[in-house]
Every structure is written in C-alpha cells, then in structure tokens.
Design an enzyme around this catalytic site. Structure first.
Site, PDB file in Angstrom:
ATOM      1  CG  ASP A 160      46.391  36.682  37.827  1.00  0.00           C
ATOM      2  OD1 ASP A 160      47.470  37.056  38.312  1.00  0.00           O
ATOM      3  OD2 ASP A 160      45.992  37.029  36.710  1.00  0.00           O
ATOM      4  CD  GLU A 170      44.158  40.439  35.265  1.00  0.00           C
ATOM      5  OE1 GLU A 170      44.507  39.382  34.692  1.00  0.00           O
ATOM      6  OE2 GLU A 170      43.496  40.452  36.317  1.00  0.00           O
TER       7      GLU A 170
END
Length: 253
Positions: free
Chosen positions: A38, A137
């Site tokens: 990420d 997430e």
C-alpha cells in the site's frame, strides 16, 4: 469483483493528488513507507503526480527486519528523498511512562507514533501527509484510529486490496514488494490475513457484494459457495468498526 479500468484509476488518483496539493498551496507530500504494497503504491502514485522532488518517504522501523530494506528499495527505485527514523526509543519511552503494554496496545502506540512523526515532517516542510489505507482495511476497521488511519488525503481509500495489487503491477512497484505477505509490522511474524482471519481475496469479494451491491448475506454465501458464517464474520467486522470511520460525535441539544 467489480470491473475496474486500472489505467484510468491511476490517472484519476494522480490528478486527485495534484489537485489537492495545488489547492492547499503546499510544497509536496510526505508518505510513510513501510516496505508493504500500500505505501509503495502511494509513493509511486505521488511521484507520478508531483515528481520525485516533491515526495518525501519516511521510513519508521521498530524491528530490525526485511521491511526496512524493502522500504529503502521503494524509495531508491523512485529516486525520492527518504529518512529513516527508528521509533523504538519513542515507543519504549511511552511504555515506561504507562506501564507494560500488551502486544496490541503497543502496536497502536507504534502506529500513532508514526503518524506524529509524519505530521512533524509535513508541518516542518509545508507538505501534506498522504495516507496508505485501502477500502478493505477501512471497511473492516483494520487500522489504528488516529494512527495509520489518519492523513490529509488517502489516495487508495476507495480501492480494495486486490485492486491495489493490480495498480501496483501497472505502476512498476518492485515484484518482491507485490508478492510479500501483507503486514502492518506491529509485531514479529504478524500478517494482515492472519489477524483479519480471512484472505484478502475472499474478503474483497464479500465486501463488494455486501457494501457496494447491498446483497443479502445468504445470497452472497450462495454466490461465492462459502458457509454463511464467513459472510456473517465479515458483517461483524464492518459493524463493529463503525466508530473508527467517523469523527467523534456527541449528543445533540
């Protein structure tokens, strides 16, 4: 999963970063580079949007492991300035002040320490902090409130984890970063999927149907040929983390 034009998504994100930096009248961005997919993807997008001279990579290890070398690889591949700031002494001082912490509490302190350092550098350099959280997430609450969940802008926040992998490939993120097991680096041996209790690929398929399409749990289970309990488990993650996705609220008078 949804069909996404990844090339168009990259253009949209880079345009978004340029626009927000311009609106804020700042000199660039700061990105916390962990060595994971990420943060690497955000760093690559930021350089594409702004140029290497306007992106600072901040590497903030607690443990001495391969993540540090992976984070350096990302920054050096991009040719951006980067700084390594060990957070161990800071976190250890917190622990001395409040008493021995369990693993999860220490991990939260680590995440919040990193965000304090990101904003300290951003303030000193007149820059914005770019967050690295993705949609998987955020929807499941798999982030530390006021830690890695905090930022000025989050370029990946509407992309599922599996979509981030695809974008990373197009951007040329180093293969070893793409292939490594996702981890928040909060303790030795920690991995995202073990902590979440489900693979990202299955999680994303469930979330897309549940949140984006609004399908019933039984329909999702039948469509994916999985036990209903798996879908209920994801629903519990989403509902139980609602407070993490909003600013503090109080009673209205």
């Amino acid at each position: 999963m949804r069909e996404l034009d990844y090339g168009a998504a990259i253009d949209r994100i880079t345009g978004f970063i340029r626009e927000k930096v311009g609106e804020a009248g700042v000199g660039g961005v700061v990105v916390g580079v962990s060595g994971g997919i990420d943060s690497a993807t955000v760093a690559y997008l930021a350089v594409r949007a702004l140029g290497e001279d306007k992106v600072l990579g901040l590497i903030m290890p607690y443990y001495e492991n391969g993540d540090l070398e992976d984070a350096k690889l990302v920054c050096e591949s991009l040719g951006i300035e980067y700084r390594v700031v060990s957070i161990k002494s800071i976190v250890d001082e917190f622990e001395r002040a409040v008493g021995e912490l369990d693993v999860k509490s220490r991990g939260n302190v680590m995440a919040r320490t990193r965000m304090v350092l990101l904003y300290a550098h951003a303030n000193a350099m007149n820059r914005l902090v770019l967050g690295t959280s993705n949609r998987s997430e955020v929807l499941t609450g798999y982030f530390t409130k006021w830690g890695d969940g905090a930022s000025d802008y989050a370029p990946l926040i509407n992309l599922y984890k599996t979509e981030v992998w695809e974008i990373a490939k197009l951007l040329g993120v180093p293969e070893r970063i793409i292939k490594k097991k996702p981890t928040a680096g909060l303790w030795e041996g920690q991995t995202d999927e073990n902590e979440l209790g489900i693979s990202y690929r299955l999680l994303d398929e469930i979330l897309w149907r549940m949140v984006d399409l609004g399908k019933e749990k039984a329909e999702i289970a039948e469509e994916l040929k999985i036990p209903l309990e798996r879908v209920e488990y994801v629903e519990k993650l989403v509902k139980g983390s609602e407070h993490k996705r909003r600013l503090p609220v109080g009673p209205i008078f």
